[in-house]
Design a protein around this motif. Sequence first.
Motif, PDB file in Angstrom:
ATOM      1  N   TRP A  99       0.818  -1.213   0.000  1.00 55.51           N
ATOM      2  CA  TRP A  99       0.000   0.000   0.000  1.00 55.51           C
ATOM      3  C   TRP A  99       0.851   1.262   0.000  1.00 55.51           C
ATOM      4  O   TRP A  99       0.432   2.302  -0.508  1.00 55.51           O
ATOM      5  N   LEU A 100       2.039   1.163   0.607  1.00 56.97           N
ATOM      6  CA  LEU A 100       2.899   2.351   0.706  1.00 56.97           C
ATOM      7  C   LEU A 100       3.306   2.862  -0.676  1.00 56.97           C
ATOM      8  O   LEU A 100       3.666   4.020  -0.835  1.00 56.97           O
ATOM      9  N   ARG A 101       3.250   1.992  -1.658  1.00 51.57           N
ATOM     10  CA  ARG A 101       3.606   2.379  -3.036  1.00 51.57           C
ATOM     11  C   ARG A 101       2.648   3.438  -3.582  1.00 51.57           C
ATOM     12  O   ARG A 101       3.050   4.270  -4.378  1.00 51.57           O
ATOM     13  N   PHE A 102       1.383   3.342  -3.203  1.00 55.10           N
ATOM     14  CA  PHE A 102       0.416   4.221  -3.870  1.00 55.10           C
ATOM     15  C   PHE A 102      -0.359   5.172  -2.970  1.00 55.10           C
ATOM     16  O   PHE A 102      -1.054   6.034  -3.469  1.00 55.10           O
ATOM     17  N   VAL A 103      -0.274   5.033  -1.647  1.00 54.81           N
ATOM     18  CA  VAL A 103      -1.033   5.990  -0.835  1.00 54.81           C
ATOM     19  C   VAL A 103      -0.391   7.373  -0.910  1.00 54.81           C
ATOM     20  O   VAL A 103       0.809   7.498  -1.123  1.00 54.81           O
ATOM     21  N   LYS A 104      -1.222   8.396  -0.759  1.00 56.31           N
ATOM     22  CA  LYS A 104      -0.722   9.764  -0.910  1.00 56.31           C
ATOM     23  C   LYS A 104      -0.767  10.570   0.393  1.00 56.31           C
ATOM     24  O   LYS A 104      -0.038  11.532   0.559  1.00 56.31           O
ATOM     25  N   THR A 105      -1.643  10.197   1.311  1.00 56.63           N
ATOM     26  CA  THR A 105      -1.755  11.001   2.535  1.00 56.63           C
ATOM     27  C   THR A 105      -0.778  10.510   3.592  1.00 56.63           C
ATOM     28  O   THR A 105      -0.495   9.312   3.689  1.00 56.63           O
ATOM     29  N   SER A 106      -0.283  11.450   4.387  1.00 53.26           N
ATOM     30  CA  SER A 106       0.673  11.062   5.420  1.00 53.26           C
ATOM     31  C   SER A 106      -0.024  10.253   6.515  1.00 53.26           C
ATOM     32  O   SER A 106       0.586   9.388   7.125  1.00 53.26           O
ATOM     33  N   ALA A 107      -1.310  10.522   6.716  1.00 54.51           N
ATOM     34  CA  ALA A 107      -2.048   9.758   7.729  1.00 54.51           C
ATOM     35  C   ALA A 107      -2.051   8.271   7.367  1.00 54.51           C
ATOM     36  O   ALA A 107      -1.771   7.415   8.207  1.00 54.51           O
ATOM     37  N   ALA A 108      -2.346   7.978   6.113  1.00 55.16           N
ATOM     38  CA  ALA A 108      -2.374   6.586   5.678  1.00 55.16           C
ATOM     39  C   ALA A 108      -0.988   5.960   5.841  1.00 55.16           C
ATOM     40  O   ALA A 108      -0.844   4.862   6.382  1.00 55.16           O
TER      41      ALA A 108
END
Length: 492
Positions: free
Chosen positions: A469-478
Amino acid sequence: MITIEDVIKNSKLTMDSRREALIRSAYQTALNAHIGQKRKSGEDYIQHSLHTALNLAHMGMGSKTISAGLLHDVPEDTQVTLEEIEKNFGPEIAKMVDGVTKLGKIKLRGAKEENYLENLRKMFLAMAEDIRVVIIKLADRLHNMETLESLPPEKQERIARETLDVFAPIANRLGIGEMKGNLEDLAFKFLDKENYQYTAKISAEQKEAMKKYIDVMVAELKKELSQEKIQVLEIFGRSKRLYSLFQKLKKHDMDIGKIYDLAGIRIIVPEIVNCYETLGIVHKKYRPLVGRIKDYISLPKPNGYQSIHTTIFGPAGNFLEIQIRTKQMDDEAEFGIAAHWIYSEKKKTFKNFFFREKAKVPEKEIAWVKQLREWQNELGKDDKEFIESLKIDFFKNHIFAFTPKGDVIDLPEEAAPIDFAYRVHSEIGDRAMSAKANGKMVPLDYKVRNGDVLEILTTKDHKNPSRDWLRFVKTSAAKSHIKKFMKKEGMI
Ligand code: MN
């Protein structure tokens, strides 16, 4: 009943034959398309198209926008398609009509929470893509509010609420003070009949009582000022609008005696030095109320608002507020209304997009409001470059998506459903399995689009975050939630 002649006659633009022909042709198409259709009020449908166009003409909009206003309900409610409109009126008008239709489909209801409403307003602006679409929508809404009486009470309530929560604040932000005031007062009438009638009664009584004094004072001041060789560009009596008067009454325990700007006079003079000269003359003539002299010229409000205000004892001992400012300051009055929004929002604790991080207004955002203000003045022009500038790109880094319940979630550009899930709730993020956008399954790295309704399917028995998931998430919260989970599981 109004006619197309009223629309043309009331246009603030210089009407040339080409513009007039365009408007008449749009009218003819709308007339034929809506033939036989009636509004709930019993009027022919075309009256609604004409009133929308008339409101646009009043606002000084250009012939293309007026034409789009005439055609705004055609593709949605008649046999005539958007393609036909494009063929006959070109892509620019067709795009505006399409934009209005799309905005009409957004459900603007839901929570009462201010943050949510703020997102709703932003999303509305972002989805409009072209500022003129928003303005057509406002013109359309104004006529719908004016004819709201013919709808059943539940609908009245919902539409009036939406008008007060979404449309009036947007009009305010765009610096269209007149529109904002009209929408608020109409909504007020339907949402709170009792207080509306009470406020209207007080206001009418006060106006009646003040009118002759104001007329006398205007005449006296004109004379004094001309004797002192001060040129007066404009001088006029003004009174507070009902909804804003009611807000103020509520703040002051409904005590009308505590409201000093209920009625007043505005004086517009050429130069700053004339403002002070005028103040002197006003005070020589009428006794000022101690502590009510406000020099926003040398000490502008934090939002840049400039004017001199003074409250004086009028001829009958009533209080009257006198506002003195230059033409330029008055020209910025509408911008001032938009700025007023910044100012009043600033006092609340929630963050909005003007105050994303700090309490200070970022230069850039002020420029944005200024830009909107300038657009207001320029909207009549037709040139290409200008049309380009009407594109709403101030939200270009923002995406707005809905939860199935209709909550608006604000996301950065290219955000994924996982970002959305964490924004809704960390548990939903942690347990996300798959996602649906507008009812269809989408991959977890799907790029969310404006207006998507997203549904996150979750696991019940275990948490699920993956390094992937870290490849595509954009928010720092995620990102931080995913990393936290992996750390706990000994994965990092
Ligand atoms: Mn309409």
